[in-house]
Design a protein around this motif. Structure first.
Motif, PDB file in Angstrom:
ATOM      1  N   VAL A  21       0.836  -1.209   0.000  1.00  0.00           N
ATOM      2  CA  VAL A  21       0.000   0.000   0.000  1.00  0.00           C
ATOM      3  C   VAL A  21       0.871   1.260   0.000  1.00  0.00           C
ATOM      4  N   VAL A  22       1.885   1.275   0.855  1.00  0.00           N
ATOM      5  CA  VAL A  22       2.739   2.469   0.932  1.00  0.00           C
ATOM      6  C   VAL A  22       3.541   2.630  -0.363  1.00  0.00           C
ATOM      7  N   GLU A  23       3.977   1.522  -0.908  1.00  0.00           N
ATOM      8  CA  GLU A  23       4.707   1.549  -2.188  1.00  0.00           C
ATOM      9  C   GLU A  23       3.821   2.154  -3.295  1.00  0.00           C
ATOM     10  N   ALA A  24       2.572   1.707  -3.348  1.00  0.00           N
ATOM     11  CA  ALA A  24       1.648   2.225  -4.373  1.00  0.00           C
ATOM     12  C   ALA A  24       1.399   3.710  -4.144  1.00  0.00           C
ATOM     13  N   ALA A  25       1.216   4.092  -2.883  1.00  0.00           N
ATOM     14  CA  ALA A  25       0.943   5.496  -2.561  1.00  0.00           C
ATOM     15  C   ALA A  25       2.130   6.372  -2.954  1.00  0.00           C
ATOM     16  N   ALA A  26       3.324   5.941  -2.591  1.00  0.00           N
ATOM     17  CA  ALA A  26       4.517   6.728  -2.922  1.00  0.00           C
ATOM     18  C   ALA A  26       4.676   6.797  -4.441  1.00  0.00           C
ATOM     19  N   GLY A  27       4.418   5.699  -5.099  1.00  0.00           N
ATOM     20  CA  GLY A  27       4.540   5.674  -6.558  1.00  0.00           C
ATOM     21  C   GLY A  27       3.618   6.696  -7.208  1.00  0.00           C
ATOM     22  N   GLN A  28       2.366   6.694  -6.831  1.00  0.00           N
ATOM     23  CA  GLN A  28       1.439   7.614  -7.501  1.00  0.00           C
ATOM     24  C   GLN A  28       1.646   9.052  -7.046  1.00  0.00           C
ATOM     25  N   ALA A  29       2.081   9.250  -5.806  1.00  0.00           N
ATOM     26  CA  ALA A  29       2.346  10.620  -5.349  1.00  0.00           C
ATOM     27  C   ALA A  29       3.549  11.211  -6.097  1.00  0.00           C
ATOM     28  N   TYR A  30       4.655  10.473  -6.124  1.00  0.00           N
ATOM     29  CA  TYR A  30       5.884  11.043  -6.682  1.00  0.00           C
ATOM     30  C   TYR A  30       5.972  10.906  -8.198  1.00  0.00           C
ATOM     31  N   ASN A  31       5.420   9.844  -8.758  1.00  0.00           N
ATOM     32  CA  ASN A  31       5.520   9.656 -10.215  1.00  0.00           C
ATOM     33  C   ASN A  31       4.381  10.321 -10.961  1.00  0.00           C
ATOM     34  N   ALA A  32       3.194  10.363 -10.372  1.00  0.00           N
ATOM     35  CA  ALA A  32       2.032  10.897 -11.086  1.00  0.00           C
ATOM     36  C   ALA A  32       1.504  12.178 -10.445  1.00  0.00           C
ATOM     37  N   LEU A  33       2.245  12.744  -9.499  1.00  0.00           N
ATOM     38  CA  LEU A  33       1.819  13.984  -8.827  1.00  0.00           C
ATOM     39  C   LEU A  33       0.374  13.887  -8.335  1.00  0.00           C
ATOM     40  N   THR A  34       0.033  12.714  -7.830  1.00  0.00           N
ATOM     41  CA  THR A  34      -1.316  12.475  -7.329  1.00  0.00           C
ATOM     42  C   THR A  34      -1.272  12.512  -5.807  1.00  0.00           C
ATOM     43  N   PRO A  35      -1.819  13.564  -5.200  1.00  0.00           N
ATOM     44  CA  PRO A  35      -1.738  13.670  -3.749  1.00  0.00           C
ATOM     45  C   PRO A  35      -2.420  12.476  -3.089  1.00  0.00           C
ATOM     46  N   THR A  36      -1.703  11.843  -2.163  1.00  0.00           N
ATOM     47  CA  THR A  36      -2.188  10.578  -1.611  1.00  0.00           C
ATOM     48  C   THR A  36      -1.966  10.511  -0.111  1.00  0.00           C
ATOM     49  N   ALA A  37      -2.990   9.991   0.569  1.00  0.00           N
ATOM     50  CA  ALA A  37      -2.892   9.730   2.006  1.00  0.00           C
ATOM     51  C   ALA A  37      -3.006   8.222   2.237  1.00  0.00           C
ATOM     52  N   VAL A  38      -2.120   7.706   3.059  1.00  0.00           N
ATOM     53  CA  VAL A  38      -2.242   6.307   3.488  1.00  0.00           C
ATOM     54  C   VAL A  38      -2.779   6.315   4.914  1.00  0.00           C
ATOM     55  N   LEU A  39      -3.905   5.666   5.113  1.00  0.00           N
ATOM     56  CA  LEU A  39      -4.440   5.527   6.467  1.00  0.00           C
ATOM     57  C   LEU A  39      -3.935   4.196   7.036  1.00  0.00           C
ATOM     58  N   LEU A  40      -3.169   4.293   8.095  1.00  0.00           N
ATOM     59  CA  LEU A  40      -2.688   3.094   8.786  1.00  0.00           C
ATOM     60  C   LEU A  40      -3.703   2.822   9.884  1.00  0.00           C
ATOM     61  N   SER A  41      -4.524   1.821   9.685  1.00  0.00           N
ATOM     62  CA  SER A  41      -5.720   1.708  10.507  1.00  0.00           C
ATOM     63  C   SER A  41      -5.381   1.306  11.941  1.00  0.00           C
ATOM     64  N   GLN A  42      -6.291   1.625  12.806  1.00  0.00           N
ATOM     65  CA  GLN A  42      -6.089   1.323  14.224  1.00  0.00           C
ATOM     66  C   GLN A  42      -6.040  -0.185  14.438  1.00  0.00           C
ATOM     67  N   ARG A  43      -6.688  -0.922  13.552  1.00  0.00           N
ATOM     68  CA  ARG A  43      -6.626  -2.380  13.628  1.00  0.00           C
ATOM     69  C   ARG A  43      -5.185  -2.864  13.433  1.00  0.00           C
ATOM     70  N   LEU A  44      -4.486  -2.164  12.566  1.00  0.00           N
ATOM     71  CA  LEU A  44      -3.086  -2.503  12.290  1.00  0.00           C
ATOM     72  C   LEU A  44      -2.191  -2.146  13.472  1.00  0.00           C
ATOM     73  N   ILE A  45      -2.414  -0.946  13.984  1.00  0.00           N
ATOM     74  CA  ILE A  45      -1.523  -0.404  15.021  1.00  0.00           C
ATOM     75  C   ILE A  45      -1.843  -0.988  16.386  1.00  0.00           C
ATOM     76  N   GLY A  46      -3.126  -1.288  16.588  1.00  0.00           N
ATOM     77  CA  GLY A  46      -3.588  -1.757  17.889  1.00  0.00           C
ATOM     78  C   GLY A  46      -4.181  -0.595  18.648  1.00  0.00           C
ATOM     79  N   ALA A  47      -5.342  -0.769  19.232  1.00  0.00           N
ATOM     80  CA  ALA A  47      -5.965   0.299  20.007  1.00  0.00           C
ATOM     81  C   ALA A  47      -5.053   0.631  21.177  1.00  0.00           C
ATOM     82  N   LYS A  48      -4.906   1.918  21.433  1.00  0.00           N
ATOM     83  CA  LYS A  48      -4.068   2.341  22.553  1.00  0.00           C
ATOM     84  C   LYS A  48      -4.704   1.875  23.854  1.00  0.00           C
ATOM     85  N   VAL A  49      -3.869   1.338  24.713  1.00  0.00           N
ATOM     86  CA  VAL A  49      -4.375   0.822  25.981  1.00  0.00           C
ATOM     87  C   VAL A  49      -4.163   1.869  27.066  1.00  0.00           C
TER      88      VAL A  49
END
Ligand SMILES: Cc1ncc(C[n+]2csc(CCOP(=O)(O)OP(=O)(O)O)c2C)c(N)n1
Ligand SMILES: [Mg+2]
Lengths: 181, 196
Positions: free
Chosen positions: A150-178
């Protein structure tokens, strides 16, 4: 008042190293950030890097403007923030349309997936829509195995195609803060 | 905080840019951008027509990317008040080549001249210094402006911050280009970068 103790520190997840390598490969040089727990390992790597400059901000909107100046001066950047910070950026996000510059942001999500703190929920719930209304493409990673592609695709389209892109790293991935008393 | 012997914003801006050499100039939205345009259009001008509060940060990104090139941000008190935190961010990075000049008319001139915080209580020079920009000064005379024009060419001694109390008269607008994509790519071209 309850004394607050953080949950015991776990080993940094391997996907933060993968993100760092991708940023390195794309020759990202300026990495503005407002700290978030979910970004702490990546921020450490950036601050230790000899090619990237970690730039602490007082508010996230500074980072959007900074990346315009960086690109005007020939350098790529990526903004690290948590979902609440997206709200701080809204007017500055116009710059992605005004200047059509390579905007990439990596956003750690709060306010979803088992959130404890109600104050995170409103902004977390509108983060994606705000980006989309601002003309910024949104990609999401929810599982460790998909982060690098996902990050690779985002960086690719942002830097190669000047397409502003946000990657959301979901809380499921990070883990809910305890929060422990 | 009002003073007498107020300087003319167009003269101040023209003096800062007259012998600019390779310097890059960034103008805050509104009157500062008109002042830079009045001093003469230039490939190395970045004109802002919005993004209020963002001028200093654009200057910082540029200054870090081009450390051997002088970068000067010329902006208004209202624009600076909206981005005051960026002075703390700049101080931490210590870009030697970045100069920030506030043309302080103690008002939001562009929107009808409503008084700003600098007219009564806020001392932007004090703010900049307290944020950690040691070279922060209030400038009152054209001689000091001329001296700053020379100092801003020194890319090792910044960051520097200057506030200039200027005459609050609203001057005729001198409109700069306002197509951001053109302005940005022209500037990149002047620095030797090709379009993608
Ligand atoms: C976020 C935002 N709020 C308000 C405005 C309206 N606005 C345009 S210029 C300006 C004031 C600029 O004041 P200052 O920077 O002091 O410039 P001056 O015209 O006084 O030189 C304001 C408030 C805006 N463009 N953007
Ligand atoms: Mg003003």
């Amino acid at each position: 008042m309850h004394a607050r103790t953080e949950a015991p520190a776990e080993a940094a997840p391997s996907w933060t190293g993968e993100i760092f390598s991708i940023l390195q490969r794309f020759d990202v040089r300026q990495v503005p950030y407002v700290p978030d727990a979910g970004h702490s390992d990546l921020i450490k790597r950036v601050l230790a890097s000899s090619t990237m400059r970690g730039i602490p901000l007082t508010t996230e909107e500074e980072g959007v403007a900074l990346l315009v100046g960086a690109w005007a001066g020939g350098q790529r950047g990526a903004l690290l923030m948590q979902s609440s910070g997206v709200g701080n950026c809204i007017n500055m996000l116009s710059l992605t349309q005004i200047f059509r510059f390579p905007f990439l942001t990596l956003v750690t999500m709060r306010g979803e997936w088992g959130e404890f703190n109600p104050w995170q929920v409103p902004m977390g719930s509108s983060t994606q829509a705000i980006f989309e209304l601002s003309g910024i493409k949104v990609l999401r990673a929810s599982h460790p195995v998909e982060v690098s592609e996902v990050v690779e695709a985002a960086a690719g389209q942002a830097y190669n195609a000047l397409t502003p892109t946000a990657v959301l790293l979901s809380q499921r991935l990070i883990g809910a803060k305890v929060f422990v008393k | 905080m009002s003073r007498t012997n107020l300087l003319d914003r167009r003269e101040v801006t023209a003096a800062l840019l007259r012998d600019r050499k390779d310097a890059i100039a960034i103008g805050g939205l509104g009157a500062s951008t008109y002042d830079i345009a009045a001093a003469g259009d230039h490939d190395r001008n970045l004109y802002l027509w919005g993004a209020m509060g963002g001028a200093v940060m654009m200057g910082l990104g540029m200054a870090l990317a081009q450390p051997d090139t002088p970068v000067v941000v010329i902006t208004g008190d209202g624009e600076m008040l909206m981005g005051m935190g960026s002075l703390a961010t700049v101080a931490l990075q210590k870009p030697g080549n970045l100069s920030i000049v506030v043309l302080d008319n103690e008002a939001y001139g562009e929107t009808g001249g409503q008084v700003s915080h600098t007219s009564a209580t806020t001392d932007l020079v004090g703010v900049a210094r307290a944020c950690g920009i040691a070279d922060s000064r209030g400038l009152d005379t054209m001689a000091e402006i001329e001296a700053l024009a020379i100092r801003l060419q020194d890319v090792s001694a910044g960051p520097r911050f200057a506030s200039v109390k200027i005459d609050p008269a609203n001057l005729e607008r001198v409109l700069s280009h306002r197509d951001g994509i053109f302005i940005l790519n022209r500037l990149r071209g002047a620095l030797g970068f090709k379009p993608i």
